[in-house]
Design a protein around this motif. Structure first.
Motif, PDB file in Angstrom:
ATOM      1  N   SER A   1       1.313  -1.935   0.148  1.00  0.00           N
ATOM      2  CA  SER A   1      -0.060   0.008   0.179  1.00  0.00           C
ATOM      3  C   SER A   1       0.621   0.961   0.126  1.00  0.00           C
ATOM      4  N   MET A   2       2.105   1.618   0.852  1.00  0.00           N
ATOM      5  CA  MET A   2       2.541   2.419   0.041  1.00  0.00           C
ATOM      6  C   MET A   2       3.549   2.322  -0.642  1.00  0.00           C
ATOM      7  N   LEU A   3       4.247   1.439  -1.331  1.00  0.00           N
ATOM      8  CA  LEU A   3       3.976   1.837  -2.561  1.00  0.00           C
ATOM      9  C   LEU A   3       3.038   1.640  -3.920  1.00  0.00           C
ATOM     10  N   PHE A   4       2.019   2.128  -3.755  1.00  0.00           N
ATOM     11  CA  PHE A   4       0.937   2.645  -4.555  1.00  0.00           C
ATOM     12  C   PHE A   4       1.062   3.736  -4.071  1.00  0.00           C
ATOM     13  N   ARG A   5       0.102   4.406  -2.693  1.00  0.00           N
ATOM     14  CA  ARG A   5       0.405   5.535  -2.072  1.00  0.00           C
ATOM     15  C   ARG A   5       1.179   6.327  -2.140  1.00  0.00           C
ATOM     16  N   ASP A   6       2.382   5.759  -3.097  1.00  0.00           N
ATOM     17  CA  ASP A   6       3.545   7.259  -3.561  1.00  0.00           C
ATOM     18  C   ASP A   6       3.264   7.280  -5.295  1.00  0.00           C
ATOM     19  N   VAL A   7       2.896   6.408  -5.556  1.00  0.00           N
ATOM     20  CA  VAL A   7       2.667   5.929  -7.206  1.00  0.00           C
ATOM     21  C   VAL A   7       1.690   7.100  -7.864  1.00  0.00           C
ATOM     22  N   ILE A   8      -0.101   6.532  -7.011  1.00  0.00           N
ATOM     23  CA  ILE A   8      -0.550   6.857  -7.480  1.00  0.00           C
ATOM     24  C   ILE A   8      -0.884   8.499  -7.239  1.00  0.00           C
ATOM     25  N   VAL A   9      -1.353   9.618  -7.756  1.00  0.00           N
ATOM     26  CA  VAL A   9      -2.152  10.482  -8.232  1.00  0.00           C
ATOM     27  C   VAL A   9      -2.480  11.119  -7.008  1.00  0.00           C
ATOM     28  N   ASN A  10      -3.551  10.747  -7.660  1.00  0.00           N
ATOM     29  CA  ASN A  10      -4.979  11.174  -7.206  1.00  0.00           C
ATOM     30  C   ASN A  10      -5.401  11.231  -5.365  1.00  0.00           C
ATOM     31  N   LYS A  11      -4.966  12.562  -4.896  1.00  0.00           N
ATOM     32  CA  LYS A  11      -4.942  12.573  -3.484  1.00  0.00           C
ATOM     33  C   LYS A  11      -6.299  11.831  -2.583  1.00  0.00           C
ATOM     34  N   ALA A  12      -7.369  11.509  -3.603  1.00  0.00           N
ATOM     35  CA  ALA A  12      -8.557  10.459  -2.414  1.00  0.00           C
ATOM     36  C   ALA A  12      -8.129   9.462  -2.149  1.00  0.00           C
ATOM     37  N   ILE A  13      -7.431   8.420  -2.808  1.00  0.00           N
ATOM     38  CA  ILE A  13      -7.448   7.147  -3.481  1.00  0.00           C
ATOM     39  C   ILE A  13      -6.152   7.458  -2.382  1.00  0.00           C
ATOM     40  N   LYS A  14      -4.961   8.152  -2.383  1.00  0.00           N
ATOM     41  CA  LYS A  14      -4.042   8.402  -1.698  1.00  0.00           C
ATOM     42  C   LYS A  14      -4.253   8.238   0.165  1.00  0.00           C
ATOM     43  N   ARG A  15      -5.145   8.822   0.481  1.00  0.00           N
ATOM     44  CA  ARG A  15      -5.264   8.798   1.732  1.00  0.00           C
ATOM     45  C   ARG A  15      -6.438   8.238   2.426  1.00  0.00           C
ATOM     46  N   ILE A  16      -7.053   7.518   1.070  1.00  0.00           N
ATOM     47  CA  ILE A  16      -7.307   6.349   1.333  1.00  0.00           C
ATOM     48  C   ILE A  16      -7.048   4.867   1.161  1.00  0.00           C
ATOM     49  N   ILE A  17      -5.710   5.121   0.909  1.00  0.00           N
ATOM     50  CA  ILE A  17      -5.186   3.775   0.688  1.00  0.00           C
ATOM     51  C   ILE A  17      -4.333   4.001   2.177  1.00  0.00           C
ATOM     52  N   LEU A  18      -3.874   5.158   2.761  1.00  0.00           N
ATOM     53  CA  LEU A  18      -2.932   4.955   3.730  1.00  0.00           C
ATOM     54  C   LEU A  18      -4.301   5.071   5.272  1.00  0.00           C
ATOM     55  N   LEU A  19      -5.146   4.951   5.077  1.00  0.00           N
ATOM     56  CA  LEU A  19      -6.326   4.861   6.320  1.00  0.00           C
ATOM     57  C   LEU A  19      -6.428   3.644   6.028  1.00  0.00           C
ATOM     58  N   SER A  20      -6.123   2.572   4.667  1.00  0.00           N
ATOM     59  CA  SER A  20      -6.813   1.494   4.664  1.00  0.00           C
ATOM     60  C   SER A  20      -5.687   0.354   5.513  1.00  0.00           C
ATOM     61  N   VAL A  21      -4.542   0.738   5.767  1.00  0.00           N
ATOM     62  CA  VAL A  21      -3.523   0.332   6.986  1.00  0.00           C
ATOM     63  C   VAL A  21      -3.937  -0.539   7.623  1.00  0.00           C
ATOM     64  N   PRO A  22      -4.132   1.248   8.549  1.00  0.00           N
ATOM     65  CA  PRO A  22      -4.135   0.702   9.882  1.00  0.00           C
ATOM     66  C   PRO A  22      -5.462  -0.363  10.310  1.00  0.00           C
ATOM     67  N   PHE A  23      -6.475  -0.156   9.706  1.00  0.00           N
ATOM     68  CA  PHE A  23      -8.483  -1.039   9.122  1.00  0.00           C
ATOM     69  C   PHE A  23      -7.615  -2.150   9.108  1.00  0.00           C
ATOM     70  N   PHE A  24      -6.490  -2.020   8.090  1.00  0.00           N
ATOM     71  CA  PHE A  24      -6.175  -4.196   7.237  1.00  0.00           C
ATOM     72  C   PHE A  24      -5.068  -4.486   8.795  1.00  0.00           C
ATOM     73  N   VAL A  25      -4.300  -3.664   9.419  1.00  0.00           N
ATOM     74  CA  VAL A  25      -3.706  -4.508  10.349  1.00  0.00           C
ATOM     75  C   VAL A  25      -4.273  -4.983  10.839  1.00  0.00           C
ATOM     76  N   ALA A  26      -5.268  -3.926  11.785  1.00  0.00           N
ATOM     77  CA  ALA A  26      -5.928  -3.915  12.933  1.00  0.00           C
ATOM     78  C   ALA A  26      -7.301  -5.276  12.276  1.00  0.00           C
ATOM     79  N   LEU A  27      -7.881  -5.547  11.391  1.00  0.00           N
ATOM     80  CA  LEU A  27      -8.771  -6.772  10.834  1.00  0.00           C
ATOM     81  C   LEU A  27      -8.257  -7.345  10.809  1.00  0.00           C
TER      82      LEU A  27
END
Lengths: 220, 258
Positions: free
Chosen positions: A75-101
């Motif tokens: 997710s860090m890899l994609f967060r770095d290369v994706i341009v769309n800011k909303a998707i970047k934020r979603i990817i970043l937010l998904s990290v703690p969510f996925f780890v907790a899950l």
């Protein structure tokens, strides 16, 4: 070690060396690929060691630990290369969510001595979507002059195919285990094709261009 | 196993080839679109430059007719009326004629500045706007005010040309329709944008219920100004109340290129 694992380790090493090669500061996505290769090497090596020399019959807990780590890196890899800011934020937010899950799943749904197929399926679905979104973005933004010389294209196609394959295989694996162990083994071996393809595509990505040529302002 | 491998490889190959093919097609289309946009932009800039030149020529012709021509006629009259026999009177006449000629020289200097206005990029936006206001002030019909806040930043050449033309068009509208006595222009340079406001105390017009309605009523002139502001990535709004004057405000962001 069987032939499948030997080929796996050879390809993993070639991929790792391809990305480690060269001097100077590496782009973030290259560092993420290197981290992913190191994680996969240690996961596989530890899993094999525990069964071969550690006297354990079940090494599945290793994958309960590596899956969330793998997701964090990708997710860090994609967060770095994706341009769309909303998707970047979603990817970043998904990290703690996925780890907790994944922790919740390991504690309550699929304990550490069972295959963590559910969490792998969730991970695969998310990564397939992210890869498809990235490919769409490449297509729409038109910032790459020569696509086949753009490393992230090959890396993304590799991830897309690997996790699509993973999705199918992990989806069937638990059912197969219940039906027949031999069938499950065959299905699992089938997964090696996707792993090999991923490495081959990553290697193409490493050699297609050392520096992706993006359109300059003038060319745009 | 071999069949499965072949199928997976074929799917992968098909996917990659198709994607590369689609990308190439889109790239060709995208380039053609970019070329067309660039061409349209250049045409608009050229049109704007021609309009500025036309306005400049009009200003010069008016200045020659109303000012330089009049003064030179006076010089001719004055010179023809010199009585060479009476040296004292002749000296006084020559002195007054010299003053008239000096005025003509000064007016011609101003005219050369008008010609410079054709080249906004060299003179600078603030200087050119001040000069436009000076010309209006000189007519004796208008009081003018100029306010600058922030440090002047250079917009890229074509942006300045378009912006200058919009300001020129606004001033023309005031002269033609507003019956104003006071004109105020303010430029506010911030880190990210330039805000321009052109205000007059003229008769104004009925803005109606909405800004859009106002745009339709005010006709092609304001629409054209709005289109041009959009062309350089900015926005333009017109506020007007009958008998209370009109305000044209523009916001032009500083892009990396600008």
């Amino acid at each position: 070690m069987n032939i499948y694992n030997k080929v796996y380790f050879v390809l993993l090493f070639i991929t790792l060396i391809s990305y480690l090669g060269g001097f100077g500061k590496k782009p973030r996505y290259v560092r993420m690929v290197i981290l992913l290769m190191i994680l996969w090497f240690f996961t596989s090596a530890v899993a094999i060691y525990l069964v071969k020399y550690g006297g354990l019959t079940n090494n599945l807990f290793v994958f309960h630990i590596s899956t969330p780590l793998e997701y964090v890196i990708l997710s860090m890899l994609f967060r770095d290369v994706i341009v769309n800011k909303a998707i970047k934020r979603i990817i970043l937010l998904s990290v703690p969510f996925f780890v907790a899950l994944s922790v919740l799943f390991s504690v309550f749904i699929q304990p550490v001595d069972t295959n963590n197929s559910n969490i792998i399926i969730i991970e695969s679905v998310i990564l397939v979507f992210i890869s498809l979104f990235f490919l769409r973005e490449i297509l729409l933004l038109q910032q790459v002059t020569v696509l086949h010389r753009f490393p992230m294209f090959w890396i993304c196609v590799g991830i897309l195919f690997y996790y699509t394959g993973n999705l199918v295989i992990e989806g069937m694996l638990n059912y197969m285990i219940r039906q027949s162990m031999e069938l499950a083994r065959r299905t699992y071996r089938f997964g090696y094709i996707f792993k090999y393809l991923l490495f081959i595509l990553f290697i193409i990505g490493a050699f297609c261009s050392k520096s992706p040529r993006l359109l300059t302002k003038k060319e745009q | 196993m071999i069949i499965s491998v072949t199928v997976v490889l074929l799917i992968l190959l098909f996917f990659i080839v198709s994607f590369l093919f689609i990308y190439k097609n889109r790239q060709v289309r995208h380039r053609a679109e970019m070329e067309s946009v660039k061409e349209k932009y250049n045409q608009e800039i050229l049109k704007t430059q021609l309009e500025i030149r036309e306005q400049t020529m009009k200003n010069i012709s008016e200045e020659i007719h109303d000012n330089v021509g009049q003064v030179l006629s006076l010089v001719v009259l004055s010179l023809s009326a010199i009585e060479l026999n009476d040296t004292t009177k002749a000296a006084a006449k020559i002195e007054s004629t010299t003053k008239l000629v000096e005025k003509v020289v000064s007016d011609l200097r101003n005219l050369s500045k008008t010609l410079d206005a054709d080249n906004v990029a060299n003179v600078g936006l603030v200087a050119i706007i001040k000069f436009e206001l000076e010309l209006l002030e000189k007519t004796g019909v208008y009081r003018t005010l100029f306010r600058l806040s922030g440090t002047e930043k250079k917009l890229n050449g074509s942006k300045e040309i378009v912006l200058y033309r919009i300001i020129q068009e606004s001033l023309n509208n005031i002269i033609k329709h507003a019956k104003a006595t006071m004109i105020k222009i303010s430029l506010d340079f911030s880190d990210t944008q330039l805000q321009v406001e052109i205000t007059d105390d003229g008769k104004g017009f009925d803005a109606g219920d909405s800004g859009e309605k106002n745009m339709h009523r005010s006709g092609a002139g304001i629409k054209n100004m709005k289109k041009r502001a959009n062309l350089i990535g900015g926005s333009l709004a017109v506020k007007s109340v009958p008998s209370m004057g009109t305000t044209v405000s523009m916001i032009i962001p500083f892009s990396p290129a600008g």
